[in-house]
Design an enzyme around this catalytic site. Structure first.
Site, short mmCIF file in Angstrom:
data_model
loop_
_atom_site.label_atom_id
_atom_site.label_comp_id
_atom_site.label_asym_id
_atom_site.label_seq_id
_atom_site.Cartn_x
_atom_site.Cartn_y
_atom_site.Cartn_z
N GLY A 54 0.95 -1.30 -0.10
CA GLY A 54 0.07 0.10 0.05
C GLY A 54 0.76 1.32 -0.20
N SER A 55 0.40 2.33 0.61
CA SER A 55 1.03 3.58 0.74
C SER A 55 2.39 3.84 1.17
CB SER A 55 0.26 4.43 1.42
OG SER A 55 -0.97 4.97 0.41
N VAL A 56 2.91 2.66 2.24
CA VAL A 56 4.31 2.85 2.57
C VAL A 56 5.22 2.71 1.50
CG1 VAL A 56 3.77 2.29 4.88
CG2 VAL A 56 4.19 0.45 3.17
#
Length: 479
Positions: free
Chosen positions: A217-219
């Site tokens: 995801g956004s990491v």
């Protein structure tokens, strides 16, 4: 007659050479395989005849061997086994070894090449052979904090010293009691092992470094943003169109949206700094499309993706799928969806490299290995694994990540009086729930710990679930 004798002599010579070659192959080249063969009961008994060395955390044994009155002579016992199972692994009669028990079996059993003279000395003195002791880099307070903070969630926590690569905590849940597998009651061991294998929650998987891997995801936006800044073609003020929805190229009407469903930040355009602070998907999809799959793949690899790491356990390589990636997959991969897959250790390594001025240190669980008389055999040495970005890029990323905690989507990682640099992530799954992430480091101006937290099948967002877990781990280090 002489002719017949010569023929017989040649046949005998050929048979002798064949026997010599085959015996040499068995004794020299196949010895390790024969020792490792589970059917070799002689090796099994021999492995228990020596007092296996302890595994230590802060000088205290978390795995040790206790004398018993049976044919195996020593029983492997584990202190607080569920807390440390992801680190120690297990040592069994007939189901193999994992974790440190498996990776350093030669040292722990006293059969490593470095211990040859100790083996000889034991023969001449008649003393019982003893294995080496292994001191880990784990900090017991940080390990306990990570365990407590993760609670009943399924997932993992990894904490690193970014300046050295030492692993301060490594927790994986659900877990198991290694003492059940160390028993000398073979039917009971097999029953316990089969029970753990059949458990759908997979307690034997070390989620920190293996298992099925996770969508980041956004990491993963940390990798995309760092790559963009490091190329020199982008700055934190670089702008991208910021519509509520973005059509995916080469698809039949599929679109990308931001987490909250509207304009990220409520503006027509968003800067790279704003997109990272608020975790906007659409600007990052466009940024990834501009960078291209090769550039993203190169930077992901520089951060440790696709590498076979040993800490000393083998780490499953994280994956950025460069090959055969179309534009739609590139857009999705740029913010950690599609087929990008990672371990929590890998995500902790990304934060650690940014915390350490762009230098990525080789992660390790081993502080030292000492002989039975406490003579050092091997000691931890800091090793630079790679330098994925410049110190200038790392410094800029640190500022952006601090802003993400102070004023953005990672607000639940705030610690009073401490600048925390962080990034959250929420990866959508096909099944129930989301994969929730936080990664970051602190203090931002003099980092002492880099952390990654993942929670499986969670409700809400990474900021609401994973960030508070990371905060407690960071506080344990700072305190």
């Amino acid at each position: 007659m002489n002719k017949e004798l010569r023929r017989v002599s040649l046949v005998v010579l050929a048979m002798f050479v064949a026997l010599f070659v085959s015996s040499s192959i068995v004794t020299v080249f196949e010895s390790d395989n024969l020792r490792a063969d589970s059917r070799n009961t002689r090796t099994l008994y021999a492995s228990y005849s020596a007092e296996r060395g302890p595994i230590l955390v802060d000088g205290t044994p978390i795995a040790s061997s206790t004398p018993v009155d049976d044919e195996y002579r020593f029983l492997r016992t584990y202190e607080n086994p569920e807390l440390y199972s992801a680190v120690t692994g297990y040592f069994t009669l007939n189901q193999g070894t994992t974790g440190i028990e498996g990776a350093l079996n030669d040292y722990l059993s006293g059969t490593a090449n470095d211990q040859f003279f100790d083996q000889v000395n034991a023969i001449f003195t008649g003393q019982n052979p003893r294995g080496a002791s292994v001191e880990l880099t784990i900090d017991p307070a940080v390990q306990q904090a990570a365990w407590d903070a993760l609670g009943s969630n399924t997932g993992s926590v990894v904490a690193l010293d970014p300046q050295t690569g030492e692993i301060l905590a490594m927790v994986s849940k659900p877990t198991y009691d290694a003492n059940r597998l160390a028993s000398h009651d073979i039917p009971a061991v097999i029953e316990a092992y089969d029970e753990l294998i059949a458990d759908p929650e997979g307690p034997l998987f070390n989620r920190a470094i293996g298992g099925d891997l996770y969508a980041p995801g956004s990491v993963f936006k940390l990798v995309t943003a760092a790559a963009a800044l490091d190329t020199g073609d982008y700055t934190p003020e670089s702008e991208f169109p910021n519509p509520p929805r973005l059509p995916l190229p080469l698809t039949d009407g599929q679109t990308i949206s931001n987490a909250e469903g509207g304009n990220c930040g409520g503006t027509e355009n968003a800067t790279l700094a704003t997109a990272l602070r608020l975790s906007c998907n659409i600007p990052f999809a466009q940024l990834g499309g501009e960078l291209g799959s090769q550039t993203l793949s190169d930077y992901a690899d520089a951060f440790g993706f696709e590498q076979d790491l040993e800490i000393p356990q083998s780490v499953t390589p994280s994956v950025f799928p460069e090959d055969d990636m179309d534009e739609a997959q590139l857009y999705l991969s740029s913010f950690g969806q599609a087929s990008v897959r990672v371990t929590p250790l890998q995500i902790a390594m990304v934060s650690a490299a940014l915390a350490n001025e762009g230098e990525l240190m080789q992660p390790s669980l081993i502080e030292s290995i000492s002989d039975s008389d406490l003579t050092p055999i091997e000691e931890f040495e800091e090793t630079v694994l790679n330098t994925p970005v410049s110190s200038e890029t790392a410094a800029t990323m640190t500022e952006l990540m601090v802003d993400g905690v102070n004023n953005g989507a990672a607000s639940n990682a705030r610690i009073s009086g401490v600048d925390v640099a962080g990034k959250t992530g929420t990866a959508q799954n096909d099944g129930a729930g989301n994969t929730l992430w936080f990664t970051g480091f602190a203090p931002a101006n003099d980092p002492r710990v880099a952390v990654a937290v993942v929670v499986e099948n969670g409700e809400g967002f990474g900021n609401s679930v994973a960030a508070p877990i990371a905060r407690q781990v960071i506080e344990a280090v700072l305190n």
